[in-house]
Design an enzyme around this catalytic site. Sequence first.
Site, PDB file in Angstrom:
ATOM      1  N   CYS B  52     -64.114 -17.374 -26.013  1.00 11.75           N
ATOM      2  CA  CYS B  52     -65.357 -17.288 -26.738  1.00 11.75           C
ATOM      3  C   CYS B  52     -65.051 -15.947 -27.498  1.00 11.75           C
ATOM      4  CB  CYS B  52     -66.520 -17.328 -25.633  1.00 11.75           C
ATOM      5  SG  CYS B  52     -67.999 -16.490 -26.564  1.00 11.75           S
ATOM      6  N   CYS B  55     -67.888 -13.236 -25.579  1.00 16.48           N
ATOM      7  CA  CYS B  55     -67.922 -12.739 -24.146  1.00 16.48           C
ATOM      8  C   CYS B  55     -67.101 -11.400 -24.116  1.00 16.48           C
ATOM      9  CB  CYS B  55     -66.826 -13.651 -23.490  1.00 16.48           C
ATOM     10  SG  CYS B  55     -67.927 -15.006 -22.899  1.00 16.48           S
ATOM     11  N   HIS B 119     -71.734 -15.969 -20.519  1.00 13.99           N
ATOM     12  CA  HIS B 119     -71.472 -17.148 -21.531  1.00 13.99           C
ATOM     13  C   HIS B 119     -72.734 -18.253 -21.309  1.00 13.99           C
ATOM     14  CE1 HIS B 119     -69.062 -19.221 -24.391  1.00 13.99           C
ATOM     15  NE2 HIS B 119     -69.120 -20.354 -23.625  1.00 13.99           N
ATOM     16  N   ASN B 159     -80.375 -19.564 -33.888  1.00 15.20           N
ATOM     17  CA  ASN B 159     -80.055 -20.969 -33.652  1.00 15.20           C
ATOM     18  C   ASN B 159     -79.751 -21.134 -32.445  1.00 15.20           C
ATOM     19  OD1 ASN B 159     -80.585 -21.280 -36.540  1.00 15.20           O
ATOM     20  ND2 ASN B 159     -78.649 -20.697 -37.324  1.00 15.20           N
ATOM     21  N   CYS B 166     -75.685 -24.317 -34.270  1.00 12.22           N
ATOM     22  CA  CYS B 166     -75.025 -23.184 -33.490  1.00 12.22           C
ATOM     23  C   CYS B 166     -73.786 -23.380 -33.058  1.00 12.22           C
ATOM     24  CB  CYS B 166     -75.904 -22.761 -32.338  1.00 12.22           C
ATOM     25  SG  CYS B 166     -75.409 -21.485 -31.447  1.00 12.22           S
ATOM     26  N   SER B 167     -72.475 -22.500 -33.533  1.00 10.60           N
ATOM     27  CA  SER B 167     -71.256 -22.985 -33.398  1.00 10.60           C
ATOM     28  C   SER B 167     -70.819 -22.225 -31.830  1.00 10.60           C
ATOM     29  CB  SER B 167     -70.523 -22.529 -34.502  1.00 10.60           C
ATOM     30  OG  SER B 167     -70.718 -21.343 -34.783  1.00 10.60           O
ATOM     31  N   HIS B 170     -72.726 -19.244 -26.228  1.00 13.56           N
ATOM     32  CA  HIS B 170     -73.051 -17.882 -25.801  1.00 13.56           C
ATOM     33  C   HIS B 170     -74.309 -17.332 -26.457  1.00 13.56           C
ATOM     34  CE1 HIS B 170     -71.160 -14.052 -23.930  1.00 13.56           C
ATOM     35  NE2 HIS B 170     -72.342 -13.904 -24.550  1.00 13.56           N
ATOM     36  N   HIS B 172     -76.882 -15.656 -28.278  1.00 21.28           N
ATOM     37  CA  HIS B 172     -76.923 -14.580 -29.371  1.00 21.28           C
ATOM     38  C   HIS B 172     -78.098 -14.949 -30.477  1.00 21.28           C
ATOM     39  CE1 HIS B 172     -74.395 -17.818 -31.279  1.00 21.28           C
ATOM     40  NE2 HIS B 172     -74.622 -17.319 -32.484  1.00 21.28           N
ATOM     41  N   GLN B 174     -78.883 -13.598 -34.987  1.00 22.81           N
ATOM     42  CA  GLN B 174     -78.464 -13.094 -36.055  1.00 22.81           C
ATOM     43  C   GLN B 174     -79.523 -12.215 -36.651  1.00 22.81           C
ATOM     44  OE1 GLN B 174     -75.533 -15.163 -38.527  1.00 22.81           O
ATOM     45  NE2 GLN B 174     -76.205 -17.133 -37.228  1.00 22.81           N
ATOM     46  N   HIS B 295     -91.100 -12.922 -37.993  1.00 17.04           N
ATOM     47  CA  HIS B 295     -91.546 -12.200 -39.236  1.00 17.04           C
ATOM     48  C   HIS B 295     -92.467 -11.333 -39.087  1.00 17.04           C
ATOM     49  CE1 HIS B 295     -91.228 -16.644 -41.388  1.00 17.04           C
ATOM     50  NE2 HIS B 295     -90.271 -15.946 -41.625  1.00 17.04           N
ATOM     51  N   LYS B 326     -86.541 -35.471 -34.534  1.00 12.10           N
ATOM     52  CA  LYS B 326     -87.332 -35.743 -35.705  1.00 12.10           C
ATOM     53  C   LYS B 326     -86.326 -35.648 -37.052  1.00 12.10           C
ATOM     54  CE  LYS B 326     -90.701 -36.778 -39.078  1.00 12.10           C
ATOM     55  NZ  LYS B 326     -91.076 -37.891 -39.229  1.00 12.10           N
ATOM     56  N   PHE B 327     -86.444 -36.445 -37.896  1.00  6.04           N
ATOM     57  CA  PHE B 327     -85.467 -36.389 -39.096  1.00  6.04           C
ATOM     58  C   PHE B 327     -86.444 -35.930 -40.403  1.00  6.04           C
ATOM     59  CE2 PHE B 327     -82.605 -38.813 -36.649  1.00  6.04           C
ATOM     60  CZ  PHE B 327     -81.555 -38.527 -36.940  1.00  6.04           C
ATOM     61  N   LEU B 328     -86.271 -34.461 -40.839  1.00  2.00           N
ATOM     62  CA  LEU B 328     -86.914 -34.272 -41.908  1.00  2.00           C
ATOM     63  C   LEU B 328     -86.132 -34.661 -43.239  1.00  2.00           C
ATOM     64  CD1 LEU B 328     -88.580 -30.968 -40.569  1.00  2.00           C
ATOM     65  CD2 LEU B 328     -89.528 -33.193 -40.861  1.00  2.00           C
ATOM     66  N   GLU B 332     -89.714 -36.029 -46.738  1.00  2.00           N
ATOM     67  CA  GLU B 332     -90.072 -34.648 -46.305  1.00  2.00           C
ATOM     68  C   GLU B 332     -89.305 -33.866 -47.632  1.00  2.00           C
ATOM     69  OE1 GLU B 332     -89.261 -37.220 -44.293  1.00  2.00           O
ATOM     70  OE2 GLU B 332     -90.670 -36.980 -42.661  1.00  2.00           O
TER      71      GLU B 332
HETATM   72  O1  LIG Z   1     -89.193 -44.777 -41.854  1.00  2.00           O
HETATM   73  P1  LIG Z   1     -87.817 -44.537 -41.374  1.00  2.00           P
HETATM   74  O2  LIG Z   1     -86.777 -44.604 -42.377  1.00  2.00           O
HETATM   75  O3  LIG Z   1     -87.642 -45.293 -39.984  1.00  2.00           O
HETATM   76  O4  LIG Z   1     -87.800 -43.046 -41.025  1.00  2.00           O
HETATM   77  C1  LIG Z   1     -87.095 -41.887 -41.483  1.00  2.00           C
HETATM   78  O5  LIG Z   1     -87.482 -41.639 -42.921  1.00  2.00           O
HETATM   79  C2  LIG Z   1     -88.913 -41.042 -42.798  1.00  2.00           C
HETATM   80  C3  LIG Z   1     -89.278 -40.540 -44.217  1.00  2.00           C
HETATM   81  O6  LIG Z   1     -88.279 -39.712 -44.711  1.00  2.00           O
HETATM   82  C4  LIG Z   1     -88.917 -39.999 -41.852  1.00  2.00           C
HETATM   83  O7  LIG Z   1     -90.105 -39.217 -41.537  1.00  2.00           O
HETATM   84  C5  LIG Z   1     -88.103 -40.179 -40.603  1.00  2.00           C
HETATM   85  O8  LIG Z   1     -88.214 -39.059 -39.557  1.00  2.00           O
HETATM   86  C6  LIG Z   1     -86.893 -40.800 -40.597  1.00  2.00           C
HETATM   87  O9  LIG Z   1     -86.297 -41.267 -39.366  1.00  2.00           O
HETATM   88  O1  LIG Z   2     -73.799 -18.322 -39.221  1.00  2.00           O
HETATM   89  P1  LIG Z   2     -73.587 -19.313 -38.318  1.00  2.00           P
HETATM   90  O2  LIG Z   2     -74.320 -19.226 -36.900  1.00  2.00           O
HETATM   91  O3  LIG Z   2     -72.087 -19.779 -38.118  1.00  2.00           O
HETATM   92  O4  LIG Z   2     -74.399 -20.650 -39.245  1.00  2.00           O
HETATM   93  C1  LIG Z   2     -75.382 -21.371 -38.852  1.00  2.00           C
HETATM   94  O5  LIG Z   2     -76.298 -20.370 -39.192  1.00  2.00           O
HETATM   95  C2  LIG Z   2     -76.559 -20.090 -40.871  1.00  2.00           C
HETATM   96  C3  LIG Z   2     -77.950 -19.628 -40.906  1.00  2.00           C
HETATM   97  O6  LIG Z   2     -79.114 -20.132 -40.637  1.00  2.00           O
HETATM   98  C4  LIG Z   2     -76.593 -21.475 -41.488  1.00  2.00           C
HETATM   99  O7  LIG Z   2     -76.557 -21.114 -42.934  1.00  2.00           O
HETATM  100  C5  LIG Z   2     -75.319 -22.234 -41.125  1.00  2.00           C
HETATM  101  O8  LIG Z   2     -75.343 -23.435 -41.885  1.00  2.00           O
HETATM  102  C6  LIG Z   2     -75.331 -22.656 -39.693  1.00  2.00           C
HETATM  103  O9  LIG Z   2     -74.417 -23.257 -39.276  1.00  2.00           O
END
Ligand SMILES: O=P(O)(O)O[C@H]1O[C@H](CO)[C@@H](O)[C@H](O)[C@H]1O
Ligand SMILES: O=P(O)(O)O[C@H]1O[C@H](CO)[C@@H](O)[C@H](O)[C@H]1O
Lengths: 361, 361
Positions: B52, B55, B119, B159, B166-167, B170, B172, B174, B295, B326-328, B332
């Site tokens: 790491c 560490c 770690h 993250n 987050c890669s 450990h 942390h 940023q 903020h 949840k997928f945005l 979205e």
């Molecule tokens: O309606 P679906 O395809 O099951 O759902 C997907 O698309 C939606 C609209 O972008 C999102 O709100 C859901 O989080 C996503 O899983």
């Molecule tokens: O800098 P990291 O932790 O490797 O990277 C992570 O955080 C960044 C800041 O939110 C993002 O831009 C990267 O896509 C993400 O993988």
Amino acid sequence: MKKFNFEENSHRRFNPLTNSWVLCSPHRTKRPWEGHKEVIDDESLAEYDPECYLCPGNTRAQGDKNPQYENTFIFNNDFAAVKNDQPEYLEQSKDKISSLLRVEGVRGECKVMCFSPKHNITVAEMSEDAILCVIQSWTKIYREMSTKSYINYIQIFENKGSIMGCSNPHPHCQVWCTETIPEEPTKELISMNNYYKNNNSCLLCDYTQLETIKLKYKPRIVCENNSFVCLTPFWAVWPYETMIISKSHIISLLDLENDDDGNILQKDLANIIHRITCKYDNVFECSFPYSMGIHQAPVDNKDHTNDSHLHLHFYPPLLRSPTIKKFLVGYELLAEPQRDLTPEQAADRLRNCSEIHYKQK
Amino acid sequence: MKKFNFEENSHRRFNPLTNSWVLCSPHRTKRPWEGHKEVIDDESLAEYDPECYLCPGNTRAQGDKNPQYENTFIFNNDFAAVKNDQPEYLEQSKDKISSLLRVEGVRGECKVMCFSPKHNITVAEMSEDAILCVIQSWTKIYREMSTKSYINYIQIFENKGSIMGCSNPHPHCQVWCTETIPEEPTKELISMNNYYKNNNSCLLCDYTQLETIKLKYKPRIVCENNSFVCLTPFWAVWPYETMIISKSHIISLLDLENDDDGNILQKDLANIIHRITCKYDNVFECSFPYSMGIHQAPVDNKDHTNDSHLHLHFYPPLLRSPTIKKFLVGYELLAEPQRDLTPEQAADRLRNCSEIHYKQK
Ligand SMILES: O=P(O)(O)O[C@H]1O[C@H](CO)[C@@H](O)[C@H](O)[C@H]1O
Ligand SMILES: O=P(O)(O)O[C@H]1O[C@H](CO)[C@@H](O)[C@H](O)[C@H]1O
């Protein structure tokens, strides 16, 4: 002193459509990646899946049976995010306790549209003719929903790939129709309206002209035909984000219809969708995930000649390989979207990708 | 006629901080989920990992060796998104070809801060004393960076979890410091400034008072102490999104320092961070992923008494289980953020989660 170099030095670019900035850190592409990798979902699928609720002849969640459709098929989403049969929201005195708790009721309808009866195909592998059918179904639903007086906006979008939250690989898109005009189109309408007031011309007409004609080198164009251009916008956030923009001032899918000329505009749109989705799959020789959506004029009975211009956004998450995506997380959510490779580098890569699908070679 | 019901009917809520809307479809929580599931990353980690780069005692990418630190440790990000040693960006005539291609150079500095030499620990399992050390290090770096004349904004963020990009597990965060004030804080500054002009009071002071004192039932409060409240904002987008807000009008971490009173404010902040992160892990008895950020007032030498109020945002992606997020995505990204369970339902669940970490039971 060294000169500022857009492929080496950090800069931010302004998105005139949404009125916001994106941070571009091109040198970050050199960073090694030891984090999370996606699992590739390459199990080969059958053309018909008896378990799939979108395949022809199968029964869906609420008991309805799909017809033996041959091209596209449209039905009401069984788990709709908005519905037309809900009580009206009346602002109540207790909600008025503060302007800080603002609410609106949202009625609407959610549709699902299958692109093809084949369970194991994606737009990238569909013929231009088959994509033309999809465009004609989009147009049909846009026209149909726009006649409902309580509907003011129609959002057509596709989530492709399980990492984009798509829960069924059967090729399909969704159509969410609402009485409210949602956030993103609202931002675009405002920006385009302001631009029109200041310049007496359309923002996307001017931008398309700039990229396709005025600039000597055309660093962001991926492909084009007579009616449409596909490019990586100057202000793109996602690594391989593109936009398809109509070259002439067309405000909705309805403007594409013209039987007299053999539907040239619709065919040109099918052509460019075919080409970009095929290029996408060829970038990493995998089924390239993305969210895609169509922005066009609201259907609220206002005149949208000056603030609308038909365009499609593609937001694909992959960055380096079929398993390594770009995370829009901490800094992006809290501060500002940040991208690594430049839109020009992405356009270059896409431009050089074949328009023959890797599986067909 | 049936009455409108916030736990059944679709509505949108307004976010006065970012001036935008979110669609809430509470009945969608009943939808079955057959899509992508995350892989749980529960391999047990050692307290020290020789591989790491965070560490104590180990060597990093560019050859620097970490000290044997005991609490926190700060260093320059080896793959910084912004740098201080880049050529100045001078607008060139060819860029002036159109106002549609707007660019700014962005100089800055990126730091990484380890929370602990261990770690295999996360904030959720750290003691209040250890979190107090983190807060004091945040304050130190905010003070230090604010003395650099070319830095105008300091974004501290974490993250957590591989699904948040987050890669390295450990613990942390940023710190990205830029000459530009990024998009999100800019939106908040504008909203708070307008609110102050219209109401002669601070938006977040008023909102905090409303939620903690004025409302008879307190549906969105998760936990509180004398100085801070943790709540699910009325306009939350992510399923279990929360904010920690200072009850008094404090504009930056510097205002928390007061040795004379035994640093009560800093200790109260440590207390509330301890409690919410522990509750988060207890929701699904897993290490709860999130992006978190602070903020506070910009450091651009302007007076930010009226447009800043110290707060932390937590954006956690999980929706139903350690593997279902949840997928945005499509709607979205293209139209408007959409959430399923209501902020009040989320607050209820978090409020009822124990403040003793599940691993310690
Ligand atoms: O309606 P679906 O395809 O099951 O759902 C997907 O698309 C939606 C609209 O972008 C999102 O709100 C859901 O989080 C996503 O899983
Ligand atoms: O800098 P990291 O932790 O490797 O990277 C992570 O955080 C960044 C800041 O939110 C993002 O831009 C990267 O896509 C993400 O993988």
